[in-house]
Design a protein around this motif. Structure first.
Motif, PDB file in Angstrom:
ATOM      1  N   ILE A 211       8.777 -19.069   1.949  1.00  0.00           N
ATOM      2  CA  ILE A 211       8.812 -17.705   2.467  1.00  0.00           C
ATOM      3  C   ILE A 211       7.899 -16.850   1.588  1.00  0.00           C
ATOM      4  CG2 ILE A 211      10.253 -15.704   3.017  1.00  0.00           C
ATOM      5  CD1 ILE A 211      12.619 -17.615   3.327  1.00  0.00           C
ATOM      6  N   PRO A 212       6.657 -16.630   2.004  1.00  0.00           N
ATOM      7  CA  PRO A 212       5.717 -15.902   1.153  1.00  0.00           C
ATOM      8  C   PRO A 212       6.087 -14.428   0.967  1.00  0.00           C
ATOM      9  CG  PRO A 212       4.749 -16.299   3.322  1.00  0.00           C
ATOM     10  CD  PRO A 212       6.022 -17.075   3.268  1.00  0.00           C
ATOM     11  N   TYR A 213       6.746 -13.852   1.978  1.00  0.00           N
ATOM     12  CA  TYR A 213       7.205 -12.464   1.890  1.00  0.00           C
ATOM     13  C   TYR A 213       8.125 -12.175   3.059  1.00  0.00           C
ATOM     14  CZ  TYR A 213       3.567 -11.449   5.419  1.00  0.00           C
ATOM     15  OH  TYR A 213       2.792 -11.446   6.545  1.00  0.00           O
ATOM     16  N   ILE A 214       8.917 -11.136   2.927  1.00  0.00           N
ATOM     17  CA  ILE A 214       9.660 -10.602   4.053  1.00  0.00           C
ATOM     18  C   ILE A 214       8.964  -9.327   4.480  1.00  0.00           C
ATOM     19  CG2 ILE A 214      11.321  -9.432   2.505  1.00  0.00           C
ATOM     20  CD1 ILE A 214      13.401  -9.705   4.799  1.00  0.00           C
ATOM     21  N   CYS A 215       8.761  -9.160   5.785  1.00  0.00           N
ATOM     22  CA  CYS A 215       8.078  -7.993   6.334  1.00  0.00           C
ATOM     23  C   CYS A 215       9.129  -7.017   6.859  1.00  0.00           C
ATOM     24  CB  CYS A 215       7.132  -8.413   7.462  1.00  0.00           C
ATOM     25  SG  CYS A 215       6.223  -7.033   8.187  1.00  0.00           S
ATOM     26  N   VAL A 216       9.221  -5.865   6.227  1.00  0.00           N
ATOM     27  CA  VAL A 216      10.218  -4.862   6.604  1.00  0.00           C
ATOM     28  C   VAL A 216       9.512  -3.677   7.259  1.00  0.00           C
ATOM     29  CG1 VAL A 216      12.109  -3.387   5.812  1.00  0.00           C
ATOM     30  CG2 VAL A 216      11.646  -5.568   4.647  1.00  0.00           C
ATOM     31  N   GLY A 217       9.759  -3.486   8.548  1.00  0.00           N
ATOM     32  CA  GLY A 217       9.171  -2.355   9.266  1.00  0.00           C
ATOM     33  C   GLY A 217       9.994  -1.102   9.052  1.00  0.00           C
TER      34      GLY A 217
ATOM     35  N   PHE B 190       6.281  -3.935   3.103  1.00  0.00           N
ATOM     36  CA  PHE B 190       6.631  -3.008   4.181  1.00  0.00           C
ATOM     37  C   PHE B 190       5.499  -2.934   5.204  1.00  0.00           C
ATOM     38  CE2 PHE B 190       9.594   0.129   1.692  1.00  0.00           C
ATOM     39  CZ  PHE B 190      10.521  -0.896   1.538  1.00  0.00           C
ATOM     40  N   ASP B 191       5.859  -2.829   6.475  1.00  0.00           N
ATOM     41  CA  ASP B 191       4.961  -2.285   7.487  1.00  0.00           C
ATOM     42  C   ASP B 191       5.321  -0.806   7.532  1.00  0.00           C
ATOM     43  OD1 ASP B 191       3.752  -1.251   9.735  1.00  0.00           O
ATOM     44  OD2 ASP B 191       4.262  -2.927  11.040  1.00  0.00           O
ATOM     45  N   CYS B 192       4.508   0.011   6.864  1.00  0.00           N
ATOM     46  CA  CYS B 192       4.912   1.403   6.615  1.00  0.00           C
ATOM     47  C   CYS B 192       4.180   2.394   7.521  1.00  0.00           C
ATOM     48  CB  CYS B 192       4.707   1.757   5.148  1.00  0.00           C
ATOM     49  SG  CYS B 192       2.984   1.845   4.620  1.00  0.00           S
ATOM     50  N   THR B 193       3.804   1.915   8.683  1.00  0.00           N
ATOM     51  CA  THR B 193       3.051   2.737   9.615  1.00  0.00           C
ATOM     52  C   THR B 193       3.720   4.082   9.905  1.00  0.00           C
ATOM     53  OG1 THR B 193       1.935   0.879  10.658  1.00  0.00           O
ATOM     54  CG2 THR B 193       2.308   2.797  12.034  1.00  0.00           C
ATOM     55  N   ARG B 194       5.052   4.073  10.002  1.00  0.00           N
ATOM     56  CA  ARG B 194       5.792   5.309  10.314  1.00  0.00           C
ATOM     57  C   ARG B 194       6.846   5.582   9.245  1.00  0.00           C
ATOM     58  NH1 ARG B 194       4.924   2.520  15.131  1.00  0.00           N
ATOM     59  NH2 ARG B 194       3.532   3.602  16.589  1.00  0.00           N
ATOM     60  N   TYR B 195       6.443   5.465   8.007  1.00  0.00           N
ATOM     61  CA  TYR B 195       7.388   5.599   6.894  1.00  0.00           C
ATOM     62  C   TYR B 195       7.924   7.012   6.738  1.00  0.00           C
ATOM     63  CZ  TYR B 195       3.658   7.753   4.093  1.00  0.00           C
ATOM     64  OH  TYR B 195       2.677   8.591   3.623  1.00  0.00           O
TER      65      TYR B 195
ATOM     66  N   MET C 145      11.853   4.873  -1.409  1.00  0.00           N
ATOM     67  CA  MET C 145      11.685   3.790  -0.438  1.00  0.00           C
ATOM     68  C   MET C 145      10.712   2.738  -0.943  1.00  0.00           C
ATOM     69  SD  MET C 145      11.449   5.874   3.200  1.00  0.00           S
ATOM     70  CE  MET C 145      10.546   4.533   3.970  1.00  0.00           C
ATOM     71  N   PHE C 146       9.547   3.195  -1.412  1.00  0.00           N
ATOM     72  CA  PHE C 146       8.505   2.253  -1.812  1.00  0.00           C
ATOM     73  C   PHE C 146       8.788   1.580  -3.151  1.00  0.00           C
ATOM     74  CE2 PHE C 146       6.080   4.635   1.399  1.00  0.00           C
ATOM     75  CZ  PHE C 146       5.609   3.568   2.135  1.00  0.00           C
ATOM     76  N   SER C 147       9.762   2.101  -3.891  1.00  0.00           N
ATOM     77  CA  SER C 147      10.160   1.415  -5.128  1.00  0.00           C
ATOM     78  C   SER C 147      10.859   0.100  -4.822  1.00  0.00           C
ATOM     79  CB  SER C 147      11.072   2.316  -5.969  1.00  0.00           C
ATOM     80  OG  SER C 147      12.369   2.427  -5.393  1.00  0.00           O
ATOM     81  N   TYR C 148      11.281  -0.085  -3.562  1.00  0.00           N
ATOM     82  CA  TYR C 148      11.931  -1.322  -3.138  1.00  0.00           C
ATOM     83  C   TYR C 148      10.968  -2.226  -2.373  1.00  0.00           C
ATOM     84  CZ  TYR C 148      15.920   1.636  -4.261  1.00  0.00           C
ATOM     85  OH  TYR C 148      16.808   2.485  -4.905  1.00  0.00           O
ATOM     86  N   ALA C 149       9.687  -2.126  -2.679  1.00  0.00           N
ATOM     87  CA  ALA C 149       8.676  -2.975  -2.040  1.00  0.00           C
ATOM     88  C   ALA C 149       7.650  -3.424  -3.070  1.00  0.00           C
ATOM     89  CB  ALA C 149       7.987  -2.226  -0.907  1.00  0.00           C
ATOM     90  N   ASP C 150       7.051  -4.573  -2.831  1.00  0.00           N
ATOM     91  CA  ASP C 150       5.964  -5.083  -3.680  1.00  0.00           C
ATOM     92  C   ASP C 150       4.604  -4.727  -3.111  1.00  0.00           C
ATOM     93  OD1 ASP C 150       7.610  -6.646  -5.615  1.00  0.00           O
ATOM     94  OD2 ASP C 150       8.180  -7.727  -3.793  1.00  0.00           O
ATOM     95  N   GLY C 151       4.593  -4.248  -1.872  1.00  0.00           N
ATOM     96  CA  GLY C 151       3.337  -3.882  -1.240  1.00  0.00           C
ATOM     97  C   GLY C 151       3.596  -3.416   0.170  1.00  0.00           C
ATOM     98  N   ALA C 152       2.525  -3.065   0.888  1.00  0.00           N
ATOM     99  CA  ALA C 152       2.686  -2.540   2.239  1.00  0.00           C
ATOM    100  C   ALA C 152       1.379  -2.636   3.001  1.00  0.00           C
ATOM    101  CB  ALA C 152       3.151  -1.079   2.196  1.00  0.00           C
ATOM    102  N   THR C 153       1.521  -2.792   4.317  1.00  0.00           N
ATOM    103  CA  THR C 153       0.392  -2.596   5.223  1.00  0.00           C
ATOM    104  C   THR C 153       0.609  -1.272   5.929  1.00  0.00           C
ATOM    105  OG1 THR C 153       1.500  -3.768   7.043  1.00  0.00           O
ATOM    106  CG2 THR C 153       0.068  -5.069   5.603  1.00  0.00           C
ATOM    107  N   MET C 154      -0.480  -0.583   6.228  1.00  0.00           N
ATOM    108  CA  MET C 154      -0.337   0.682   6.933  1.00  0.00           C
ATOM    109  C   MET C 154      -1.480   0.914   7.902  1.00  0.00           C
ATOM    110  SD  MET C 154       0.108   4.632   5.735  1.00  0.00           S
ATOM    111  CE  MET C 154       0.512   5.846   7.019  1.00  0.00           C
TER     112      MET C 154
END
Length: 459
Positions: free
Chosen positions: A178-184, A216-221, A247-256
């Motif tokens: 599991i390389p990552y979990i994607c959280v929208g 994160f998929d943070c398109t609408r964060y 919110m972003f402190s609980y992520a290692d990265g994001a796409t936007m």
């Protein structure tokens, strides 16, 4: 004074004329488009609710920013402004610019996803899953079961990850696969539904326990942050910026995709803290997007993007944005139109299976309904059901539980009078629903078929 809704927190400075085609011409236009609203010409659309992606109205400051475009091929001043803005708002160390969100998804998937990988997420998104699958991965939905129930108004955070589903997957396939979990944040295909801060924290803790990245998929964060402020205990007195930072402190990265909560017409990025991932991304971005200091964007676009990211944190802006969506949803619900409840942050979603119960899912009721709304009114909407879900690797259709039509509100574009027109058109369509027929494919592309597929009526 008791008001039904909050007036627009802006004034009109420029107008774009609209026109509505006669019904006979609308019928011909949608037939020519193969009953696919994506294939309609913009000039034939009256009110365009196809998407909120890149269809926003920019502010006077953003337009002024366009005149400050530094169009240097490398090292643009606008890039440094965008980079520092993302770092300030989200707290990530590194930012890689892309032309839009799917460019970031492509980079992330090419670097981390390989044959045998499993990528859990809180419901799929079309382009995200496509990139994961094209690189040999398998998407696994670990969203809570409430998200698949359209009319469930008491569940305030329908986008939450089901921790048991997630942990069961880890135990089944192994964390190393599991390389990552994607959280929208928010979850588009669940109806624009938010994720609670508590759930984000718990997902991060479980992921760190097993050495799995959280992306994160943070398109609408910003919309997600607003819902946390409005609905979650302990956050009503915090600013949107403070909630976003946590919110972003609980992520290692994001796409936007900057085309949504960046309030611009083009742009995106991949952000991360990990040095090795950043190094690989900067090498790959040159192949697909452009230099690591523009990534497919012009200098002027990056300047408008940086300004828009800050404007989106304004509470009055985001409150009005979400309340406009809620206004349309309430108007439809009160008229007996089946919609996803609670109403999400960027769109109202019609439940097409409940709207057209006589049309089986293999005849694409959401695709049918989007076409019929256009015929009725000139309003363009989008299918988000079986057509969007596509097919498995074996060629079988997915048949998702949610068969939806999305009425997506661009930011700072339409008035409440426009929304009244939309609601009345859908109510008229509902009254004649028994005469509506199903559709079948006459052209089906192999990937992301909802963009260019064509249909005809089933007789």
């Amino acid at each position: 004074m008791d008001m039904k809704f909050m007036p627009e927190p802006y004034k009109v400075k420029m107008v774009e004329p609209l026109r509505i085609l006669p019904k006979e011409e609308r019928i011909e236009a949608i037939k020519k488009a193969g009953y696919n609203t994506f294939l309609l010409n913009s000039r034939d659309v009256y009110i365009d609710l196809l998407t909120d992606s890149g269809t926003n109205a920019m502010s006077d400051r953003q337009w002024a920013g366009l005149m400050m475009g530094d169009e240097a091929y490398a090292g643009s001043e606008n890039w440094f402004h965008l980079q520092s803005t993302v770092q300030e708002i989200m707290g990530f160390k590194h930012v890689v610019p892309t032309h839009q969100g799917r460019g970031a998804e492509n980079l992330l998937s090419q670097i981390l996803v390989k044959p045998g990988s499993y990528v859990p997420g809180n419901m799929y998104f079309t382009t995200t899953r496509a990139h994961q699958e094209l690189n040999g991965g398998t998407f696994v939905d670990v969203i809570n079961d409430d998200a698949h129930i359209s009319d469930n108004p008491d569940v305030l955070f329908k986008g939450n990850i089901d921790l048991k589903k997630y942990e069961d997957l880890i135990n089944k396939v192994g964390a190393e696969n599991i390389p990552y979990i994607c959280v929208g944040v928010t979850v588009n295909l669940a109806g624009g539904q938010p994720v609670s801060m508590k759930n984000l924290r718990e997902v991060y803790e479980l992921s760190k326990k097993h050495g799995i990245r959280v992306m994160f998929d943070c398109t609408r964060y910003v919309e997600n942050a607003y819902f946390i402020k409005a609905r979650e205990e302990g956050y009503k007195d915090k600013t949107i910026a403070e909630i976003v930072k946590e919110m972003f402190s609980y992520a290692d990265g994001a796409t936007m995709s900057g085309k949504k909560d960046g309030i611009v017409n083009i742009g995106g990025f991949l952000a991360m803290n990990e040095e090795e991932l950043y190094s690989k991304a900067t090498a790959l971005v040159v192949v697909y997007e452009g230099m690591p200091s523009y990534g497919g964007m012009t200098g002027r676009d990056m300047e408008a993007f940086a300004i828009g990211l800050k404007e989106a944190l304004d509470y009055n802006y985001i409150k009005h944005r979400v309340e406009q969506v809620e206004y349309l949803g309430n108007k439809l619900s009160e008229a007996g139109i089946p919609i996803v409840r609670p109403v999400g942050g960027h769109a109202v979603f019609l439940d097409a299976r409940a709207f057209l119960p006589h049309i089986p899912q293999e005849q694409y009721p959401a695709q049918v309904l989007a076409a019929e709304i256009y015929i009725e009114s000139g309003v363009r909407t989008m299918e988000r059901g079986n057509v969007s879900a596509g097919r498995t690797k074996e060629g079988k259709e997915y048949f998702p539980k949610l068969e939806l039509v999305r009425l997506t509100l661009p930011r700072r574009v339409y008035s409440y009078a426009h929304l009244d027109f939309v609601a009345e058109a859908i109510i008229r369509t509902f009254k004649r629903r028994d005469e509506i027929k199903g559709l079948k494919f006459i052209y089906e592309p192999p990937v992301l078929r909802f963009f260019t597929g064509r249909f005809e009526h089933v007789e």
